[in-house]
Design a protein around this motif. Structure first.
Motif, mmCIF file in Angstrom:
data_model
loop_
_atom_site.group_PDB
_atom_site.id
_atom_site.type_symbol
_atom_site.label_atom_id
_atom_site.label_comp_id
_atom_site.label_asym_id
_atom_site.label_seq_id
_atom_site.Cartn_x
_atom_site.Cartn_y
_atom_site.Cartn_z
ATOM 1 N N GLN A 79 8.413 60.701 9.146
ATOM 2 C CA GLN A 79 9.191 60.977 9.934
ATOM 3 C C GLN A 79 8.565 62.753 10.010
ATOM 4 O OE1 GLN A 79 12.233 60.970 7.710
ATOM 5 N NE2 GLN A 79 13.583 61.300 9.729
ATOM 6 N N TRP A 80 8.259 62.838 8.755
ATOM 7 C CA TRP A 80 7.922 65.329 8.789
ATOM 8 C C TRP A 80 6.759 64.985 10.649
ATOM 9 C CZ3 TRP A 80 2.883 66.552 8.065
ATOM 10 C CH2 TRP A 80 1.600 65.236 7.801
ATOM 11 N N ALA A 81 6.139 64.239 9.900
ATOM 12 C CA ALA A 81 4.907 65.015 11.052
ATOM 13 C C ALA A 81 5.841 65.516 12.318
ATOM 14 C CB ALA A 81 3.577 63.946 11.096
ATOM 15 N N PHE A 82 6.642 64.438 12.380
ATOM 16 C CA PHE A 82 7.423 64.661 14.427
ATOM 17 C C PHE A 82 8.675 65.458 14.022
ATOM 18 C CE2 PHE A 82 4.667 61.347 16.298
ATOM 19 C CZ PHE A 82 4.849 60.681 14.824
ATOM 20 N N GLU A 83 8.607 66.517 13.243
ATOM 21 C CA GLU A 83 10.097 66.920 13.125
ATOM 22 C C GLU A 83 10.251 68.420 13.873
ATOM 23 O OE1 GLU A 83 11.597 67.721 8.347
ATOM 24 O OE2 GLU A 83 12.262 65.521 8.609
#
Lengths: 246, 419
Positions: free
Chosen positions: A242-246
């Motif tokens: 998820q962090w990679a898409f924030e």
């Protein structure tokens, strides 16, 4: 005899490329002969005249009589003909036994074939057990087209990373890859095996364009990819990334 | 031509899939890992290294330099660096598109995490003579589970990131006090779920976004900064019971001009307030809404003195809309309301109807108890025919109706919740 052979050659050349530069040779008794510049340059004399630029497009006065002029022209022409006939060809044999004769320079678009030829291992035919005839004929089509466009230089380098609107081959390439998925993937594998960078980039970019802008589910549907994630696994992977898409 | 139902794409060799992916825009390239486990494995090659704590900086630097942003599968995007005593500490670094780096620390054994203090100095000249040769400029950094054994290594790594704009620190057990000293490049700071954090000191000039979730710590900010976006999720309460409201004042200043906020009511209650003098203005009729709302935050109030001064300044936004007497001010711009977690349906409906009447625009109100089942507010027309009259009368009632639509289509995602 001389005149007739001259006219035959000229018309063939005309068919091939209408844009080749021509010069007109005018004999001393006023008869004009239009020939390809490259053909005329077989004569060093004419070559120097052309290079020095001391002529108009219409007249090159030659102090040679008509019959002599025509005969020398015919000789020149037929020499060139012979030379063209000496362009090296190689034969590629597909996995299903079909043979394709192509110019060596076209075949060398493939790094794999290039190495085989350079290593001196290409005797009669080069067998390509990984490529079927249908695919091989398409690959040859691609190589021919791109070699023509590149001219006499080293294997053509076509870049697919930029928006090649300036590249005249773009339209042709776009049409070339309008094929079904089976064929497209076979082309990818063939381009990979034969090591033809331009074709490999073109086909891979085509697949990437089919994926762009789609959700994972849509991509799965397009390519019949089976989703082998359990719902828990899928949720876990999404959470981890998820962090990679924030 | 037979129908093609075979997955030919996934059966292509890894290098070819890597080449295809290199033609995808970098933001969405990683989404291919969701296609199937085969695709995920493409993205999960890990480079494993062992080394000293001091060498961690170089290891990360080299790892970042080798990464090829345009061809993300060519080099591993993950580094697992073992360091420290018995190589027990593990740093797992992962690169993502748009200059993002995620670093997660772990120790082999699940030991009790010793409490520690941490001073994080960003964008300073590094103390060693390691030149920052990294060609991959980290702009967004996620730090997870930093502990007392790993904080030094992490500090030196992070101090090399000269272009850092966004920092997120999560789940650091044992972290007691955190001091962040950064350059004006840092725009966004997020701190989530550090259960022992008692004191937070921020020295950061140009912070525009601050998000915090956890117990309310002592919050100190050296320079005042104007936040555009603040999430102050202190629903767990203050970290110690001797909570003094003056500890929270600096935060109030920073959020005054925010455009997006998440707030807990309790942090704004004036629970010691006994006596209040309120100066208000009035334009063609006094509007008591603001006062009433404020009074609701003053549970201990004993005396109230209200002064109405027509010359008193009023924010321009509130006075332009109407010349008529407006007894109750309207919410001019309100478009969407989402109600979550109401246990009593009547309360939910009452609030929803009330908001509808306050709004000027057509309001979309969505309610959900569990975040999955959505209901939206609709008008129910009750047709009441009256005998012997030419016109009929409709009265409006409201009720919540189940929606089957995708929650993301019905209303935008909350900027903060769900993080």
């Amino acid at each position: 005899m001389a005149s007739s052979s001259t006219s035959v050659v000229v018309s063939n050349k005309e068919k091939e490329n209408k844009n080749t530069k021509k010069v007109t040779l005018k004999s001393s008794d006023g008869e004009s002969f239009e020939v390809d510049e490259s053909v005329a340059m077989e004569s060093q004399t004419i070559k120097h005249i052309i290079e020095d630029g001391h002529y108009s497009s219409l007249a090159l006065s030659l102090s040679v009589k008509t019959t002599m002029a025509s005969s020398s022209t015919s000789v020149v022409v037929s020499n060139k003909e012979k030379e063209n006939k000496n362009t090296k060809k190689v034969t590629l044999k597909s996995s299903d036994g079909e043979s394709f004769e192509v110019d060596e320079s076209v075949a060398m678009e493939s790094q794999t074939i290039k190495h085989i030829i350079e290593d001196g291992c290409a005797n009669n035919e080069i067998p390509l057990p990984n490529v079927t005839s249908g695919i091989l004929s398409r690959v040859i089509e691609y190589c021919k087209k791109h070699k023509e466009a590149a001219g006499e230089s080293e294997p053509s380098v076509t870049s697919y990373t930029s928006n090649s609107t300036t590249n005249p081959l773009t339209e042709w390439d776009t049409e070339f890859v309008k094929v079904d998925q089976n064929t497209l993937f076979d082309l990818i594998l063939a381009a990979n095996y034969l090591d033809i960078k331009g074709l490999l980039d073109l086909t891979c970019k085509t697949v990437a364009d089919m994926m762009k802008g789609k959700t994972p589910q849509e991509i799965r549907e397009t390519f019949h990819i089976k989703n082998d994630y359990t719902p828990e696994e899928e949720a876990e992977v999404r959470k981890e990334n998820q962090w990679a898409f924030e | 031509m037979e129908e093609n139902t075979l997955d030919l794409l996934s059966s292509l060799p890894d290098e070819i899939l890597g080449r295809i992916i290199s033609f995808l825009p970098s933001e969405s390239a990683l989404q291919t890992s969701f296609l199937s486990t085969r695709w995920a494995s493409l993205w999960n090659t890990v480079l494993v290294q062992h080394g000293t704590t001091e060498a961690a900086v170089t290891a990360i630097s080299e790892f970042l330099t080798h990464f090829d942003e345009l061809n993300p599968l060519r080099q591993p995007r993950r580094l697992q660096y073992h360091f420290g005593k018995g190589s027990a500490n593990i740093l797992l670094a992962t690169i993502a598109a748009n200059n993002k780096l995620h670093m997660e620390l772990s120790t082999g054994k699940q030991e009790f995490q010793k409490q520690f203090d941490w001073q994080l100095g960003l964008n300073h000249q590094s103390l060693t003579d390691q030149p920052s040769s990294s060609s991959f400029f980290v702009k967004t950094l996620f730090l997870k589970s930093v502990g007392f054994q790993s904080k030094e290594a992490v500090s030196s790594i992070v101090s090399n990131f000269q272009f850092l704009e966004s920092l997120k620190i999560i789940e650091c057990n044992g972290l007691q006090t955190l001091e962040i000293d950064s350059s004006p490049r840092l725009k966004s700071l997020t701190i989530f779920d550090c259960p022992q954090l008692k004191s937070l000191f921020i020295r950061s000039l140009k912070l525009r976004s601050f998000r915090y979730r956890g117990l309310l710590p002592r919050l100190l900010t050296e320079n005042h900064f104007n936040l555009k976006d603040a999430m102050l999720d202190f629903r767990q309460g203050p970290c110690d019971n001797s909570f003094g409201s003056n500890d929270f004042d600096p935060s109030l200043l920073t959020i005054k001009n925010a455009e997006i906020l998440t707030l807990c009511k309790w942090t704004f209650e004036f629970y010691r307030l006994k006596e209040l003098w309120w100066i208000d203005n009035s334009s063609e009729g006094y509007n008591s809404d603001a006062l009433i709302s404020f009074l609701k935050l003053c549970p201990a109030l004993e005396q109230l003195f209200v002064t109405v001064d027509t010359k008193s300044y009023s924010m321009p936004i509130t006075t332009t809309y109407s010349k008529k007497v407006a007894r109750h001010s309207k919410l001019e711009h309100l478009k969407v309301v989402k109600l979550v977690g109401f246990t009593n349906e009547e309360d939910e409906l009452l609030l929803a109807v009330h908001l509808t009447k306050l709004a000027v625009k057509e309001l979309l109100i969505i309610a959900t108890a569990d975040g999955i089942c959505l209901r939206s507010l609709v008008k129910v027309h009750l047709y009441q025919p009256k005998l012997n009259q030419t016109h009929v009368k409709y009265t409006h009632n409201y009720k919540f109706v189940e929606e089957n639509g995708d929650i993301n289509e019905l209303c935008v995602n909350h900027a903060h919740m769900g993080l």
